[in-house]
Scaffold this active site. Structure first.
Site, short mmCIF file in Angstrom:
data_model
loop_
_atom_site.label_atom_id
_atom_site.label_comp_id
_atom_site.label_asym_id
_atom_site.label_seq_id
_atom_site.Cartn_x
_atom_site.Cartn_y
_atom_site.Cartn_z
N HIS A 44 2.44 66.42 87.96
CA HIS A 44 3.05 65.63 86.89
C HIS A 44 4.16 64.77 87.47
O HIS A 44 4.55 64.95 88.63
CB HIS A 44 3.62 66.56 85.80
CG HIS A 44 4.76 67.39 86.32
ND1 HIS A 44 4.58 68.59 86.98
CD2 HIS A 44 6.10 67.15 86.34
CE1 HIS A 44 5.76 69.06 87.36
NE2 HIS A 44 6.70 68.20 86.99
N HIS A 130 8.05 60.64 91.27
CA HIS A 130 7.21 61.26 92.30
C HIS A 130 6.44 62.43 91.69
O HIS A 130 6.76 62.88 90.59
CB HIS A 130 8.08 61.77 93.47
CG HIS A 130 9.00 62.87 93.06
ND1 HIS A 130 10.22 62.63 92.44
CD2 HIS A 130 8.88 64.22 93.15
CE1 HIS A 130 10.81 63.79 92.19
NE2 HIS A 130 10.01 64.77 92.60
#
Length: 194
Positions: A44, A130
């Site tokens: 995620h 990220h």
């Protein structure tokens, strides 16, 4: 005393992108020794980490985020590199990076502000979107920057996907995968007027 579960808001990675990443990670896992690799279903992009959230403040954040994202559209994101956080020779976090996206920055600001409005005191470091892949370097030799080039070899063009929702996740440390979607906020493909 039982530990309060942790919560966070994140952009969900769609299944097709998770499968490609899982395949890539299986190929590089043995070459890049980290202690804990993230389960592919747990991949995620964190927007706001809430920690152990009191239920009244969490309820307020859930309501605020729904309002904040009500007119946000689906966005296309591109995974284009690998990177690390922490020591250059013994990194703490190994991650996949996202190409610069103004739309993602806007969504993050909205979610962040909605959580602060509810009463959360959030991390103030700049947002560096990220996807965490692994934690804690355990290699016998220092981490080498050349290892970050493995992504380009496996994925010569950016891995593109449509982010269609933001999710409130709850962490279950004793389970695998360990993140459970508690609330989903769909990003509309077109604005709807009522």
């Amino acid at each position: 005393m039982e530990k309060r579960p942790h919560y966070f808001f994140a952009v969900r990675i769609p299944e097709h992108a998770k499968l490609v990443m899982k395949d890539h990670l299986e190929k590089i896992r043995d070459m890049i020794p980290f202690s804990r690799w993230v389960h592919d279903q747990d991949l995620h992009i964190t927007l706001a980490f809430l920690g152990g959230a009191p239920s009244d403040i969490l309820t307020e954040a859930v309501k605020n985020v729904k309002i904040a994202l009500s007119d946000e559209k689906t966005l296309t994101l591109n995974i284009n590199k690998l990177g690390i956080f922490g020591s250059v020779t013994s990194p703490r976090i190994f991650w996949a990076g996202i190409e610069e996206s103004t739309h993602l920055q806007v969504i993050r600001k909205k979610v962040f502000a909605a959580c602060e409005l509810a009463g959360f005191q959030l991390e103030t470091r700049p947002f560096r979107p990220h996807i965490t892949l692994a934690r804690k370097w355990i290699g016998e030799h220092p981490f080498q920057n050349e290892m970050l080039k493995l992504w380009e070899e496996l994925q010569p063009t950016p891995l593109s996907f449509d982010a269609v929702d933001v999710v409130l996740y709850q962490t279950h440390l004793n389970k695998t995968p360990k993140y459970e979607a508690i609330k989903t906020y769909p990003l509309t493909s077109t604005k709807t007027f009522k």
